[in-house]
Motif scaffolding. Structure first.
Motif, PDB file in Angstrom:
ATOM      1  N   ARG A  11       0.867  -1.183   0.000  1.00 45.42           N
ATOM      2  CA  ARG A  11       0.000   0.000   0.000  1.00 45.42           C
ATOM      3  C   ARG A  11       0.893   1.219   0.000  1.00 45.42           C
ATOM      4  N   LYS A  16      -2.963   0.885  -3.781  1.00 45.12           N
ATOM      5  CA  LYS A  16      -2.352  -0.406  -3.498  1.00 45.12           C
ATOM      6  C   LYS A  16      -1.844  -0.963  -4.818  1.00 45.12           C
ATOM      7  N   THR A  58      -6.548   0.103  -6.818  1.00 40.15           N
ATOM      8  CA  THR A  58      -5.846  -1.101  -6.378  1.00 40.15           C
ATOM      9  C   THR A  58      -5.379  -1.962  -7.545  1.00 40.15           C
ATOM     10  N   ARG A 373       2.895   0.694   3.480  1.00 40.23           N
ATOM     11  CA  ARG A 373       3.115  -0.541   4.247  1.00 40.23           C
ATOM     12  C   ARG A 373       3.204  -1.741   3.307  1.00 40.23           C
ATOM     13  N   ARG A 374       4.174  -2.613   3.585  1.00 36.39           N
ATOM     14  CA  ARG A 374       4.254  -3.898   2.897  1.00 36.39           C
ATOM     15  C   ARG A 374       3.133  -4.789   3.424  1.00 36.39           C
ATOM     16  N   LEU A 375       2.334  -5.348   2.512  1.00 40.72           N
ATOM     17  CA  LEU A 375       1.191  -6.161   2.911  1.00 40.72           C
ATOM     18  C   LEU A 375       1.451  -7.657   2.790  1.00 40.72           C
TER      19      LEU A 375
END
Length: 393
Positions: A11, A16, A58, A373-375
């Protein structure tokens, strides 16, 4: 049998995207795009057979590679992956997704780890779509990217660690000039509808500006009507979303502007050849009174859909336009000393900017704060029939 391709889902801001390494893909061209489309599950309105999220915010792509220009730490290619047609549009950049590139680069070890005690790292990102260098300053701790923090952004629940993005070097990102037509405001001839609805061509006042991303600014009241009360940005976005005829009108406006900016040769070609660029922003003045939390209302339309928040690259252009006398946004915005607060459907976006006025105005500063943030990471799988084993890397 399927081929495994290392993949990371990130994200960045209110977007995303799927992050892939250039070395793990075929060279740029039809085969690479076919691989990407299969990873995303496109074209399909639900993207059910892929990893993307069936939304324009996304269904985004970042291809990461070694730097190809002096002064850069990494190359980053952005792609907007359509779920309506088999198309990957590389015509511009996504500022929100750009905010995830710095964290990705640091955690992947692409740049050396920061010294002990250093709490930020600045990454110079070469965006290959525009040729511009973006600077991302990322919060770190113990050599790793910080995730938790108290920075909040409209359109993302909760808070996260601060990431500062500097877009100062993105003037003329696609067209080569801050004002592609040399005009600060101009009458734009918008074609009439071709579906037999009887909508005639019209003249709409517009500002065309290119910083971060080419943008078309129009008065929201000219498209939506003046209304009887204060402008409501969320209501305007909902109305656009619900009215396909109105969105088609905006698309004809976008096509006419794309011709004026030299992006396409015919307005009819904008949707097929350049669906991502330019963006359209409907702008309106803030309510009277010093207590308002924003300086300008704006609703962004891109990929023939309403942005649920606001595009970061679009905010760069919006800030430059609001600070430049004679433009439509400048006429509507509350006077500012360089901090522009943009009221959008999900909240407020703050951008610090500066321009140098003159016969050839320049963008001097455009800085914005995001979180990322790494998801997840792992492998994406595609059938060998899409990318046969004998095909060249």
């Amino acid at each position: 049998m399927q081929r495994a391709i290392p993949t990371c889902l990130m994200r960045g801001g209110t977007s995303k995207g799927i992050f892939l390494y250039a070395k793990d893909l075929p060279p740029a061209g039809p085969l690479r795009d076919a691989v990407i489309l299969r990873i995303f599950g496109s074209p399909d309105a639900r993207q059910i057979d892929g990893l993307a999220g069936a939304d324009v915010l996304t269904s985004k792509l970042a291809i990461i590679g070694p730097p190809s220009v002096p002064g850069a730490d990494v190359d980053y290619t952005f792609g907007q992956v359509s779920f309506v047609k088999p198309q990957v549009d590389y015509g511009g950049n996504c500022g929100n997704l750009s905010s995830a590139v710095g964290p990705f680069v640091i955690d992947e070890g692409i740049v050396p780890p920061p010294p002990d005690g250093q709490d930020t790292v600045t990454i110079n990102i070469h965006n290959t779509n525009t040729g511009a260098i973006l600077r991302a300053t990322v919060s770190v701790s113990g050599g790793r990217v910080c995730v938790d923090g108290d920075t909040e952004i409209g359109g993302v629940p909760g808070s996260g660690a601060r990431i500062d993005l500097d877009f100062s070097a993105t003037q003329g990102s696609v067209t080569g000039a801050l004002l592609p037509t040399g005009l600060r405001v101009e009458p734009l001839l918008v074609p009439g509808a071709e579906d037999g609805s009887g909508e005639a061509e019209e003249l709409l006042e517009a500002t065309l500006l290119d910083a971060g991303q080419p943008m078309v600014f129009v008065d929201a009241a000219a498209l939506l009507g003046a209304g009887s009360g204060p402008f409501d940005v969320a209501e305007a976005a909902a109305r656009l979303d619900a009215d396909q005829g109105l969105l088609r009108r905006v698309e004809r406006l976008r096509g006419a502007a794309a011709v004026r900016m030299g992006i396409v040769g015919r307005w009819q070609d904008a949707e097929s050849l350049s669906p991502y660029t330019p963006f359209v922003a409907l702008v309106a003045p803030p309510p009277p009174g010093a207590a308002a939390a924003w300086d300008l209302f704006a609703v962004c339309v891109f990929m023939q859909r309403v942005h649920k928040a606001y595009a970061v690259t679009g905010s760069v252009a919006t800030t430059a336009a609001a600070l430049l006398p004679g433009t439509l946004p400048h006429r509507m915005a509350r006077p500012t000393d360089g901090l522009l607060r943009i009221g959008h459907p999900s909240g407020v976006m703050e951008v610090h900017g500066a321009v140098e006025d003159g016969s050839q105005p320049k963008l001097l500063k455009a800085a914005i704060t995001r979180t990322a943030r790494r998801l997840m990471d792992g492998n994406a799988y595609i059938p060998w029939s899409v990318w046969p084993a004998e095909s060249k890397m």
